[in-house]
Design an enzyme around this catalytic site. Structure first.
Site, PDB file in Angstrom:
ATOM      1  N   GLU A   1       0.856  -1.190   0.000  1.00 26.00           N
ATOM      2  CA  GLU A   1       0.000   0.000   0.000  1.00 26.00           C
ATOM      3  C   GLU A   1       0.887   1.233   0.000  1.00 26.00           C
ATOM      4  O   GLU A   1       1.854   1.304   0.767  1.00 26.00           O
ATOM      5  CB  GLU A   1      -0.906  -0.003   1.228  1.00 26.00           C
TER       6      GLU A   1
ATOM      7  N   GLU B   1      -2.575  11.342   3.410  1.00 23.40           N
ATOM      8  CA  GLU B   1      -3.617  11.164   4.404  1.00 23.40           C
ATOM      9  C   GLU B   1      -3.597  12.380   5.335  1.00 23.40           C
ATOM     10  O   GLU B   1      -2.527  12.891   5.676  1.00 23.40           O
ATOM     11  CB  GLU B   1      -3.400   9.900   5.230  1.00 23.40           C
TER      12      GLU B   1
END
Length: 417
Positions: free
Chosen positions: A167, A172
């Site tokens: 990932e 974020e």
């Protein structure tokens, strides 16, 4: 990674069957080069969405699919819906992902009746990339419990599961950190709270929700470099993993989502207003015409080379026998940069004088890192109005490169690709 991150978000259970069937779908066909001034350049746009369309219309289903359901893995509070209730174009060239405090469909979540709705989109089975410049220009929401993200998962997740799929979190943000975003990698033995990454903060207490910002990674074999608005803030390689497996030399697909609550951001509270919006102006992936970049050949058929393949700031860029190593793999970008080893071709000290050396340096977005590749095979720095030049017309290995007034001589002629 900062924050009490106990479990990393995975694909929704409802989507796992879809992924198992589509994980090995071929990447979309590359488009033609985007710049007429660099017809020999390696850069091509393999994915682009500028979200043009009438207000209220859905995203392009040839590029994106909508996920539905809740997410117990991180104890998030939202239910992801399909349709346009939570993800729609605004008619002004934006995708708006809206988190709402509502439950019109009586959706059920892991904790009972869902309190919020939102949206999550991915390109699985429609587009995947292996290496390139991956970016999104977005304005994030604000408020306690908000968790917007732009990220990627390995296309083999349906076969190997998470975190073996790998990932790459490009951006974020958690609402209690309005000035900070995070970039992280997750893989076997370094997932969840053990993910490897770093934060980037705006100066002077500015909030990311106040304006649009560009979040990107430059991704190459054994290298991922993160930037915000062109400012590089971290680079990761297998050397950072302590002997664990690097799982990022394979195709990945894209994901955009706005989560509400969860183990990391915490739940919304009385200070959080709804609705909240993640506004996406554009998403693009640009790559070279090979997976690793392309050679730039010049005097005596030799190549533009980063000395000793050293990615440190200030490393000399020179002429050297072409050998196909990463030190000679360059990506010519639509942003005017020329990149290798996750960094940019840079005119030293922002100089404009004849004889100013060129070097490798963190990408800053400055004019000393902008180049135009012309059909006449010149590589020009517009700020200086000078050409990339082999010093003293010397074809020996190790001869430094510099900028010099454009003369049309052989030591200023380059072939990209």
């Amino acid at each position: 990674m900062a924050g009490p991150r106990l479990l990393r978000r995975c694909l929704l259970t409802a989507l796992s069957a879809v992924l198992a069937g589509s994980a090995l779908a071929a990447p979309a066909q590359a488009a033609a080069p985007t710049s007429s001034t660099s017809s020999a350049a390696a850069e091509v746009t393999t994915f682009s969405d500028t979200f043009d369309g009438p207000a209220g219309s859905p995203v392009d289903s040839s590029k994106w699919q909508m996920e539905t359901g809740d997410n117990v893995n991180n104890h998030e509070r939202q239910y992801y819906t399909s349709g346009t209730n939570n993800a729609a174009l605004d008619g002004q060239g934006h995708l708006v992902i809206t988190a709402k405090r509502e439950n019109p469909g009586n959706y059920q979540c892991w904790y009972g009746t869902c309190q919020y709705t939102s949206a999550r989109l991915n390109t699985s089975g429609k587009f995947a990339a292996q290496y390139g410049h991956v970016e999104a220009r977005m304005k994030v929401p604000r408020g306690q419990g908000m968790w917007p993200a732009f990220w990627m998962l390995g296309t083999d997740i349906g076969d190997v599961g998470w975190p073996n799929s790998g990932e790459i979190d490009i951006m974020e943000n958690v609402g209690y950190e309005p000035s900070t975003v995070h970039g992280t990698i997750h893989g076997p033995g370094y997932s969840g709270s053990g993910g490897i990454g770093a934060p980037y903060s705006l100066p002077g207490g500015q909030a990311f929700a106040d304006d649009f910002h560009t979040f990107a990674v430059d991704w190459a074999p054994d290298s991922i470099t993160w930037s915000v608005d062109g400012n590089v803030y971290q680079r990761r390689t297998p050397a950072d993993l302590g002997g664990k497996t690097w799982v990022f030399n394979k195709p990945f697909f894209l994901i955009l989502n706005l989560a509400v609550g969860g183990d990391w951001p915490g739940d919304p509270d009385g200070s959080t207003s709804f609705p909240q919006q993640l506004v996406v102006d554009s998403v693009s992936v640009t790559t070279s015409n090979t997976a690793t970049g392309t050679a730039i050949r010049g005097l005596a058929g030799k190549c533009v080379d980063v000395a000793a393949a050293n990615s440190a700031n200030g490393t000399q860029v020179q002429l050297y026998d072409c050998n196909g190593t990463a030190a000679q793999q360059w990506t010519v970008g639509s942003d005017g940069t020329i990149r290798a080893l996750g960094k940019c071709l840079d005119v030293k000290d922002n100089g404009t004088a004849d004889g100013t050396p060129v070097q490798l340096w963190d990408c800053t977005g400055g004019p000393n890192q902008k180049w135009v590749v012309t059909d006449a095979h010149d590589i020009v720095n517009p700020q200086a109005d000078k050409c990339l030049d082999v010093k003293d017309n010397d074809s020996a290995n190790g001869t430094p490169l510099q900028i010099w007034s454009c003369s049309g001589n052989a030591n200023q002629k380059w072939t990209v690709g």
